[in-house]
Design an enzyme around this catalytic site. Structure first.
Site, mmCIF file in Angstrom:
data_model
loop_
_atom_site.group_PDB
_atom_site.id
_atom_site.type_symbol
_atom_site.label_atom_id
_atom_site.label_comp_id
_atom_site.label_asym_id
_atom_site.label_seq_id
_atom_site.Cartn_x
_atom_site.Cartn_y
_atom_site.Cartn_z
ATOM 1 N N ASP A 50 8.962 4.458 10.960
ATOM 2 C CA ASP A 50 10.363 4.882 10.956
ATOM 3 C C ASP A 50 11.248 3.797 11.558
ATOM 4 O OD1 ASP A 50 12.565 6.907 10.819
ATOM 5 O OD2 ASP A 50 12.430 6.756 12.987
ATOM 6 N N GLU A 122 6.500 6.279 5.558
ATOM 7 C CA GLU A 122 6.750 5.652 6.858
ATOM 8 C C GLU A 122 5.459 5.121 7.457
ATOM 9 O OE1 GLU A 122 10.710 8.113 8.362
ATOM 10 O OE2 GLU A 122 8.719 8.803 8.966
#
Length: 237
Positions: A50, A122
């Site tokens: 992220d 991610e």
């Protein structure tokens, strides 16, 4: 190396020095309950990915759109790295076919669930970063996000033209128009400057890599000018 992981690397065009990172990136927490031989899932990679993803996209738009404001950059990054966008890219890469889920999660359609796909993307980002480094992670992400970034930037910037048009329409008879003022530079690196005119009076000007971008920048300058004239344009907040 497991055959499915090799096929995934071919799809990604990224060949891992540590294929165990790619394997870990595809292990959903629900998988561990039924597979005691595995002792890790992808949530730590998801956390790192992220951050890497946000930084890589921010770096790209900062470099490629020097005229964008902080607000425009923030809106663009948020739109590009949202769950639906990441899930869409995960589908394009067929990540769902490689995510390891618990039986219940798989039966309930987990391989197509946006949240699971976005998390896997991610995690994959973090795996590429840890295995290949920052530059490779950036080039990998930029190749996937470039088109979406360009569309998003155009949408964010065009808000100024839309807003300006709406404001001028409230005045009834006033007419808004755009004109190309100048065109400079070689064919491969042209620079356009346009003006936006209110009843033939120049209201704002702006430059960009295309006529459309220059018009958007002109509209932005005009909006900022009108906001200062709060007495005459009291309905602009």
């Amino acid at each position: 190396m497991e055959p499915d992981l090799y096929q995934l690397q071919k799809k990604l065009d990224v060949y891992f020095k540590q294929p165990e990172l790619l394997k870990l990136a595809m292990i959903h927490p629900s998988y561990l309950a039924e597979h005691p031989e595995e002792d890790q899932h992808n949530q730590r990679l998801e956390f790192l990915g992220d951050a890497v993803l946000g930084a890589a996209v921010a770096y790209y738009i900062y470099q490629h759109y020097p005229e964008a404001t902080e607000g425009e950059l923030t809106k663009t990054r948020a739109a590009v790295v949202c769950e639906s966008s990441l899930a869409g890219l995960a589908r394009e890469l067929d990540l769902g076919e490689h995510i390891r889920l618990g039986r219940g999660e798989a039966i309930s359609g987990g391989k197509e669930r946006a949240s699971i796909l976005a998390d896997a993307f991610e995690s994959l980002t973090a795996a590429v970063f840890l295995d290949q480094g920052w530059q490779k992670a950036c080039s990998f992400l930029w190749s996937l996000f470039q088109e979406e970034i360009e569309k998003t930037v155009q949408g964010v910037s065009s808000d100024y033209k839309t807003f300006l048009q709406e404001v001028i329409q409230r005045r009834g008879s006033d007419r808004l128009s755009y004109q190309l003022i100048s065109e400079t530079g070689p064919d491969h690196n042209k620079r356009f400057t346009s003006g936006v005119y209110l009843n033939k009076k120049l209201l704002g000007s702006g430059s960009g890599k295309s006529k459309k971008e220059s018009e958007q920048q002109a509209a932005k300058e005009a909006v900022e000018l009108l906001r200062k004239k709060v007495v005459k344009y009291k309905y602009i907040k």
